[in-house]
Motif scaffolding. Sequence first.
Motif, PDB file in Angstrom:
ATOM      1  N   LYS A 140      -3.598  12.235   1.655  1.00  0.00           N
ATOM      2  CA  LYS A 140      -2.548  11.733   0.776  1.00  0.00           C
ATOM      3  C   LYS A 140      -1.315  12.565   1.019  1.00  0.00           C
ATOM      4  O   LYS A 140      -1.318  13.782   0.776  1.00  0.00           O
ATOM      5  CB  LYS A 140      -2.963  11.791  -0.702  1.00  0.00           C
ATOM      6  CG  LYS A 140      -1.958  11.114  -1.617  1.00  0.00           C
ATOM      7  CD  LYS A 140      -2.537  10.907  -3.018  1.00  0.00           C
ATOM      8  CE  LYS A 140      -1.569  10.148  -3.886  1.00  0.00           C
ATOM      9  NZ  LYS A 140      -2.111   9.899  -5.236  1.00  0.00           N
ATOM     10  N   LEU A 141      -0.280  11.894   1.513  1.00  0.00           N
ATOM     11  CA  LEU A 141       0.974  12.576   1.828  1.00  0.00           C
ATOM     12  C   LEU A 141       1.953  12.375   0.697  1.00  0.00           C
ATOM     13  O   LEU A 141       1.989  11.323   0.043  1.00  0.00           O
ATOM     14  CB  LEU A 141       1.561  12.019   3.127  1.00  0.00           C
ATOM     15  CG  LEU A 141       0.669  12.149   4.383  1.00  0.00           C
ATOM     16  CD1 LEU A 141       1.389  11.539   5.576  1.00  0.00           C
ATOM     17  CD2 LEU A 141       0.313  13.591   4.631  1.00  0.00           C
ATOM     18  N   MET A 169       0.497  -2.178   1.532  1.00  0.00           N
ATOM     19  CA  MET A 169       0.116  -2.655   0.201  1.00  0.00           C
ATOM     20  C   MET A 169       0.028  -1.478  -0.757  1.00  0.00           C
ATOM     21  O   MET A 169       0.100  -0.313  -0.356  1.00  0.00           O
ATOM     22  CB  MET A 169      -1.240  -3.364   0.254  1.00  0.00           C
ATOM     23  CG  MET A 169      -1.325  -4.536   1.204  1.00  0.00           C
ATOM     24  SD  MET A 169      -2.973  -5.282   1.132  1.00  0.00           S
ATOM     25  CE  MET A 169      -2.793  -6.537   2.395  1.00  0.00           C
ATOM     26  N   ASP A 170      -0.148  -1.808  -2.012  1.00  0.00           N
ATOM     27  CA  ASP A 170      -0.434  -0.760  -2.997  1.00  0.00           C
ATOM     28  C   ASP A 170      -1.944  -0.707  -3.205  1.00  0.00           C
ATOM     29  O   ASP A 170      -2.714  -1.422  -2.539  1.00  0.00           O
ATOM     30  CB  ASP A 170       0.326  -1.028  -4.294  1.00  0.00           C
ATOM     31  CG  ASP A 170      -0.025  -2.360  -4.937  1.00  0.00           C
ATOM     32  OD1 ASP A 170      -1.055  -2.961  -4.533  1.00  0.00           O
ATOM     33  OD2 ASP A 170       0.721  -2.832  -5.815  1.00  0.00           O
ATOM     34  N   LYS A 171      -2.350   0.118  -4.126  1.00  0.00           N
ATOM     35  CA  LYS A 171      -3.777   0.313  -4.331  1.00  0.00           C
ATOM     36  C   LYS A 171      -4.460  -0.924  -4.913  1.00  0.00           C
ATOM     37  O   LYS A 171      -5.678  -1.050  -4.876  1.00  0.00           O
ATOM     38  CB  LYS A 171      -4.024   1.515  -5.231  1.00  0.00           C
ATOM     39  CG  LYS A 171      -3.374   1.392  -6.608  1.00  0.00           C
ATOM     40  CD  LYS A 171      -3.535   2.680  -7.385  1.00  0.00           C
ATOM     41  CE  LYS A 171      -2.850   2.605  -8.751  1.00  0.00           C
ATOM     42  NZ  LYS A 171      -2.959   3.887  -9.487  1.00  0.00           N
ATOM     43  N   LYS A 172      -3.646  -1.869  -5.428  1.00  0.00           N
ATOM     44  CA  LYS A 172      -4.206  -3.116  -5.943  1.00  0.00           C
ATOM     45  C   LYS A 172      -4.216  -4.196  -4.862  1.00  0.00           C
ATOM     46  O   LYS A 172      -4.477  -5.355  -5.157  1.00  0.00           O
ATOM     47  CB  LYS A 172      -3.395  -3.606  -7.142  1.00  0.00           C
ATOM     48  CG  LYS A 172      -3.470  -2.669  -8.335  1.00  0.00           C
ATOM     49  CD  LYS A 172      -2.646  -3.241  -9.499  1.00  0.00           C
ATOM     50  CE  LYS A 172      -2.715  -2.324 -10.707  1.00  0.00           C
ATOM     51  NZ  LYS A 172      -1.915  -2.838 -11.845  1.00  0.00           N
ATOM     52  N   MET A 173      -3.965  -3.811  -3.646  1.00  0.00           N
ATOM     53  CA  MET A 173      -3.943  -4.720  -2.512  1.00  0.00           C
ATOM     54  C   MET A 173      -2.862  -5.793  -2.648  1.00  0.00           C
ATOM     55  O   MET A 173      -3.001  -6.924  -2.168  1.00  0.00           O
ATOM     56  CB  MET A 173      -5.318  -5.377  -2.321  1.00  0.00           C
ATOM     57  CG  MET A 173      -6.448  -4.398  -2.038  1.00  0.00           C
ATOM     58  SD  MET A 173      -6.196  -3.498  -0.482  1.00  0.00           S
ATOM     59  CE  MET A 173      -6.498  -4.796   0.693  1.00  0.00           C
ATOM     60  N   VAL A 174      -1.784  -5.395  -3.281  1.00  0.00           N
ATOM     61  CA  VAL A 174      -0.618  -6.276  -3.398  1.00  0.00           C
ATOM     62  C   VAL A 174       0.412  -5.807  -2.385  1.00  0.00           C
ATOM     63  O   VAL A 174       0.721  -4.608  -2.312  1.00  0.00           O
ATOM     64  CB  VAL A 174      -0.029  -6.256  -4.817  1.00  0.00           C
ATOM     65  CG1 VAL A 174       1.222  -7.114  -4.877  1.00  0.00           C
ATOM     66  CG2 VAL A 174      -1.071  -6.740  -5.817  1.00  0.00           C
ATOM     67  N   ASP A 203       1.442   4.962  -4.241  1.00  0.00           N
ATOM     68  CA  ASP A 203       0.365   4.221  -3.596  1.00  0.00           C
ATOM     69  C   ASP A 203       0.884   3.340  -2.451  1.00  0.00           C
ATOM     70  O   ASP A 203       0.606   2.155  -2.393  1.00  0.00           O
ATOM     71  CB  ASP A 203      -0.384   3.365  -4.616  1.00  0.00           C
ATOM     72  CG  ASP A 203       0.532   2.422  -5.370  1.00  0.00           C
ATOM     73  OD1 ASP A 203       1.771   2.531  -5.215  1.00  0.00           O
ATOM     74  OD2 ASP A 203       0.021   1.543  -6.097  1.00  0.00           O
ATOM     75  N   TYR A 204       1.666   3.913  -1.576  1.00  0.00           N
ATOM     76  CA  TYR A 204       2.014   3.185  -0.345  1.00  0.00           C
ATOM     77  C   TYR A 204       0.839   3.345   0.611  1.00  0.00           C
ATOM     78  O   TYR A 204       0.529   4.451   1.065  1.00  0.00           O
ATOM     79  CB  TYR A 204       3.284   3.769   0.287  1.00  0.00           C
ATOM     80  CG  TYR A 204       4.566   3.392  -0.444  1.00  0.00           C
ATOM     81  CD1 TYR A 204       5.233   2.211  -0.134  1.00  0.00           C
ATOM     82  CD2 TYR A 204       5.103   4.225  -1.424  1.00  0.00           C
ATOM     83  CE1 TYR A 204       6.407   1.871  -0.799  1.00  0.00           C
ATOM     84  CE2 TYR A 204       6.279   3.890  -2.084  1.00  0.00           C
ATOM     85  CZ  TYR A 204       6.925   2.710  -1.766  1.00  0.00           C
ATOM     86  OH  TYR A 204       8.081   2.384  -2.414  1.00  0.00           O
ATOM     87  N   VAL A 205       0.155   2.235   0.931  1.00  0.00           N
ATOM     88  CA  VAL A 205      -1.036   2.293   1.766  1.00  0.00           C
ATOM     89  C   VAL A 205      -0.830   1.378   2.963  1.00  0.00           C
ATOM     90  O   VAL A 205      -0.460   0.208   2.815  1.00  0.00           O
ATOM     91  CB  VAL A 205      -2.291   1.850   0.991  1.00  0.00           C
ATOM     92  CG1 VAL A 205      -3.522   1.975   1.891  1.00  0.00           C
ATOM     93  CG2 VAL A 205      -2.464   2.695  -0.272  1.00  0.00           C
ATOM     94  N   CYS A 206      -1.102   1.912   4.177  1.00  0.00           N
ATOM     95  CA  CYS A 206      -1.043   1.116   5.404  1.00  0.00           C
ATOM     96  C   CYS A 206      -2.438   0.579   5.682  1.00  0.00           C
ATOM     97  O   CYS A 206      -3.391   1.356   5.809  1.00  0.00           O
ATOM     98  CB  CYS A 206      -0.546   1.983   6.563  1.00  0.00           C
ATOM     99  SG  CYS A 206      -0.740   1.196   8.165  1.00  0.00           S
ATOM    100  N   ASP A 219      -5.138   3.144   6.004  1.00  0.00           N
ATOM    101  CA  ASP A 219      -4.723   4.413   6.610  1.00  0.00           C
ATOM    102  C   ASP A 219      -4.297   5.358   5.485  1.00  0.00           C
ATOM    103  O   ASP A 219      -4.602   5.131   4.308  1.00  0.00           O
ATOM    104  CB  ASP A 219      -3.592   4.157   7.597  1.00  0.00           C
ATOM    105  CG  ASP A 219      -3.380   5.331   8.535  1.00  0.00           C
ATOM    106  OD1 ASP A 219      -4.240   6.208   8.585  1.00  0.00           O
ATOM    107  OD2 ASP A 219      -2.340   5.338   9.222  1.00  0.00           O
ATOM    108  N   THR A 220      -3.582   6.393   5.840  1.00  0.00           N
ATOM    109  CA  THR A 220      -3.199   7.438   4.887  1.00  0.00           C
ATOM    110  C   THR A 220      -2.422   6.865   3.711  1.00  0.00           C
ATOM    111  O   THR A 220      -1.557   5.998   3.871  1.00  0.00           O
ATOM    112  CB  THR A 220      -2.343   8.501   5.597  1.00  0.00           C
ATOM    113  OG1 THR A 220      -3.087   8.982   6.718  1.00  0.00           O
ATOM    114  CG2 THR A 220      -1.994   9.621   4.661  1.00  0.00           C
TER     115      THR A 220
END
Length: 1283
Positions: A140-141, A169-174, A203-206, A219-220
Amino acid sequence: MCVSQQQHFLGSSPLPPLVLILISTLAQGVLVIPEGFTQPPVLTDSLEAMTTFTAFAASDIHLPCEASGNPTPTIRWEKDGRMFRSEQTGSGTLTVSADEVLESYQGTYRCYAANDLGTAMTHTWRVIVEPQPVLKKQWKLLKRPLEGESLVLSCNPPHSSSPPHIHWMDKKMVHIKQSDRVMVGLTGNLYFSNLLRSDSRDDYVCNAQYSEARTMLPDTVISLAVRPNNDIALGKSPQLLHPSGSHSSVVALRGQSLTLECIPEGLPTPKVGWTKKDGNLDESSGRGENHNRWLVFDSISQSDDGEYECRAFNGHGSTTHSFTVTVEAAPYWVKEPQNLRYAPGETVKLDCLAEGIPTPNITWRINGQPLSEVDADPRRSVSDGVLKLLDVELQDTAVYQCEAANKHGALLINAYLHVVELPPQILSSDGVVYKVTEGGTIKMSCKTFGSPLPHVAWESEDPDPLLSNPRVSLLTDGTLEVSDVGFSDRGVYSCFIKNTNISIDAHLEVFNGTVILAGPQDMRALRGGSAFLDCHFYKDPRLLRYTIVWRKDGQKLQDSSLDDKYTFFANGTLQVTDVQSKDNAEYSCEIITEIDQATASGSVTVIAHPDPPKNLTLSEVKDYSLTLSWIPGGSHNSPITEFLVEAKEEQLSQRQEDDVWTWEVIEQVPGNFNHRQLSLRPFCKYAFRVIAVNALGPSDHSQTTPFYSTPPAVPYTNPTNVRSESSDVGTLAITWDEMPRRSHNSEGFQYKVLWREAGGKSIHWNHGHAKSPPFLVNNTGTYVPFEIKVQAVNSLGEGPTTEAEIGYSGEDVPEEAPSGVSVRVMNRTVAVKWNGAQNVRGLLLGYKIYIKRLGPQGGRGRRSPRERKHRQEDREREGRWDQAKEDDKVVVVLGNKNSEEVTGLQLYSQYKVSVAAFNSKGESPPSAAVNFSTPEGAPGPPASLTFDSPSENSIILYWTPPVETNGILLGYVVQYQQEVKSRDSPIKMQMIGDPNVTHLVLDTLSPQSYYIFKVIARTAAGDGQPITKRNATLFDGVPPSNITITQSNTAFNLSWVPGERERNHGFRISFLKKSAGGQWEESEMVNSTQAFYSLTGLQPGTEYHLVIMHGNYTQWESAARTLGPGPSEVSGKFATQGWLIGLISAIVLLILILLILCLVKRRKGGKYAVKDKEDKEVDSEARPMKDETFGEYRSLESDTDEKRSNSQPSLCGDSKLGSDDSLAEYGDSVDIQFNEDGSFIGQYSGRGPAPHANESSGPASPDNAVPPPPIAPSMSTILNRST
């Protein structure tokens, strides 16, 4: 390496009983072998191009390899150039079971399909085996950039030969919302052109999506906290986050997609534009996407090659990056070799042409072996990709492979050469009947089979060679084509194979072509009405089956429908009912027969009244003007020619009882405008609506706008037509045209009236106020001029200044008569002159000329005693001076004229004239009378001309003197001329010097001719105008012989046509009742000129015999029956009704008493009615006789009418019959006539006007002297019979 070719010999075995098909082609000798014969292998299911793919599981490996051929091909696989697995027959698709080691399948594969005739091969396929992508350890960066700065969030997913698709996406897969400021690049990184405080989140998720592995890995996780920045207001010029530098080079393959990317940073967010530096970007296939950050080419082509530039800019500056796009191409086919079958000895060419960038290299294989490894053959050569084989043999049968390759890829194609030898056959059927219409083209088939190819020829009944006719051609497959066929081409045609006895016959029939004589037209139909589309056609009578098909915009219309929209008539006409906008279409009529068809089309354009305008708006609203705008409604295919702007205007002043506010058209606007500036009146309330108009008429009105009220204002105008209408002496009446309420402009409206004496010394105006005209000013003198004006005034002020008009105070009658009256006589005209009137005391309107006729000059000339007597009687009845009053004239001369000519005076008369002036109040005293006389002139025509014909050769003319003698009559001139065809008979003339003679006997006339008679009166001034009549002598009359009978209950109505030139003849009708005890009876005397007689007093339901005698001869007889029931036998019953007998007796007694009283009264001295009749005679010089038509004989029927009114007194009236004294007053001039029973008819005779031409009543023989009977017996007849 030497490789021997497989050989196969078919020999001359007979063909199986299968359908053989010969396909036309341009290449000579190309054969299609029927099913069941040996065929080389053909790949039917395989990957078409060299392919590389990744396998993550055993199910991912599926390499298709299916083939057909006869015998069935065997299929084998090679992996990395070595044999892989064992051969298979039929299906050869390569799959992997789950228990096998997947990694052992990584490598390069190729499939081969072979049978006795050759070997086919596929492309090479490369299989890469990888394990499933694995989720790495996540970190988590945390990033804490400043607000306004740019930022790139990188994504580094596990590597794979099949790159993943990146999702942020965010952690809610949006999905993270993207914009021109925030977007995901082609590399999968998330770019922020500038940061906002709202971008902060943890919660910026790749997420990497591996489609072929059917998995998605996160990803991170990045936490972003944007810090505030005080320098954000300064902004930032654009820079490119991606790509870096100022230039990039890109190589793209033809037909593939390409995306150029420019992602800028800056504050505010820059915009991006694209250009093509060496051309026009619009002419390329590139288009902007993703907020113009991408330039996308879906299928790039060679024309897209060039230099592109992106430019990022905002208010602080700009930056650019250029791309050099080079478009290359993997190999692609230009011309592919085909599967061919040839006969031995023919030459074969296999074309294999391919293009690509760079240019591909072409290589050939035989049965999968490179050509360089196959034994050399001098008959075989390769040049520019074309393989040529001379004088082919059966052992040349093989599968040939052509491969084109460059650095971007390779293409491979299989083509087999099948060399066969077969006996010739004709595949087309014998005795086929071909039908064609005149002028058409027909193809008669003669398909053959054989190897080598058979040579086909055609013959016809015509001895001349078929191919010598330019309309006839022989196709390569043996088909005979005849174009522009005529009826002379009918007959039998024979197809045969040369050098054999194999042949077939074809029969050609020629028909008349189907023609549409009257097809549907382009028409305009009124909405709601019906449209009729014609389709009248002609077809050959031998073509019994035909179909009529109607289409609407290409779609077939059904023969019936639920709403009866379409009606199909037997003659082909289509009716479209209740046409609406959806019926606008192209309609086509198609006549389909067995061998041809004809089509015609037309259109239906539905027109209607336009739809009303909509969305009315008021804009540019000022105090007294605004702009009205609207949106036009549908025009329904008839252009809108104009708009009618209607307004309802209501004055805001107090409403009156007669106020009716209606809609009025205030503007007509051309149809190409949808707005109009309107000028409004003050102090009014307005509503507006608009109507559209096209060629069919107006639309309904639009919806009404809200009311708009204008503020009040001073009057804009003043009343018009200011004038004086003074009627009373000493009073000035000022009046004007009232202004309409819409011009009042405010409350408190009235008129300010101003006046002052014209030419007076005072310059001051007198004024007053009035609500309405007139305005009276007293004590102003008689006809004094005043300056007057009227000004509009309301509660806000006065209207504009107005100019003064001149008005006058009240008039009085003129005091003095005109002087100096003089006359100058010119025949019937007198010119009157006078001096202008003085002391008119008002506005002179003109003069009145009074002319009075005093009478004729001297006497009236000589008159007979009878004329003087009748003239005296007329004057006693009508007044002595009535005629003189009619001759008086009053001529009005308007204006200031001092002379006038008066026409229409009587000649030979004495007149006096006087003149009076007049104004609106009356006339002046008349001037002193001036007497004058008119000269003598030619007389007018005689007043009447009648005739009597006592014999077949003579006529007596009777005339009356002219109404206008215009002098002293000197006599008459009588002219007559016989009518002949040549019209040149002489005119005969007789002069009569005595003006008192008013008749003339002409006794030498021809009974066979008509004559033209003219009578002219004369005075000393000359001859007057003639009276002209046409007539002829009359023949002796006879009773009628052609009589029509119309029956009623108690009468017979008899009618006949009198003779045209027959004198009247009296006769009686004898009639006999055809029943027991009937006796002959006779009617009263009947005149032959009557043409009708009613025989009355008959018994209902009884038959009668009718006879008319002429001397001793029967002229006419007939039998007829009256209508109604016949007489009943009631005599016995009648005798028993005592009360009825008593009643009838009393009535008879009462009638007898009444008759006796009348008789006693008659004996006391009643007079005949002749004096009353004479009183009603008309003066022969004044007017014609009663019931007389000039130029014809007087009808006895008119005499009868006169007798009914004057000679038949009512019962018990004052009878004038039977007085000897009254008859004696006329002396010898009276000829008394009686009926046969002695009763007096009441008609006296003498020399007077002649009766009707066909009913002579003048002096005649006893046979012609029978007078007409009365309609019913007179009372005198009844009384005389009683005595």
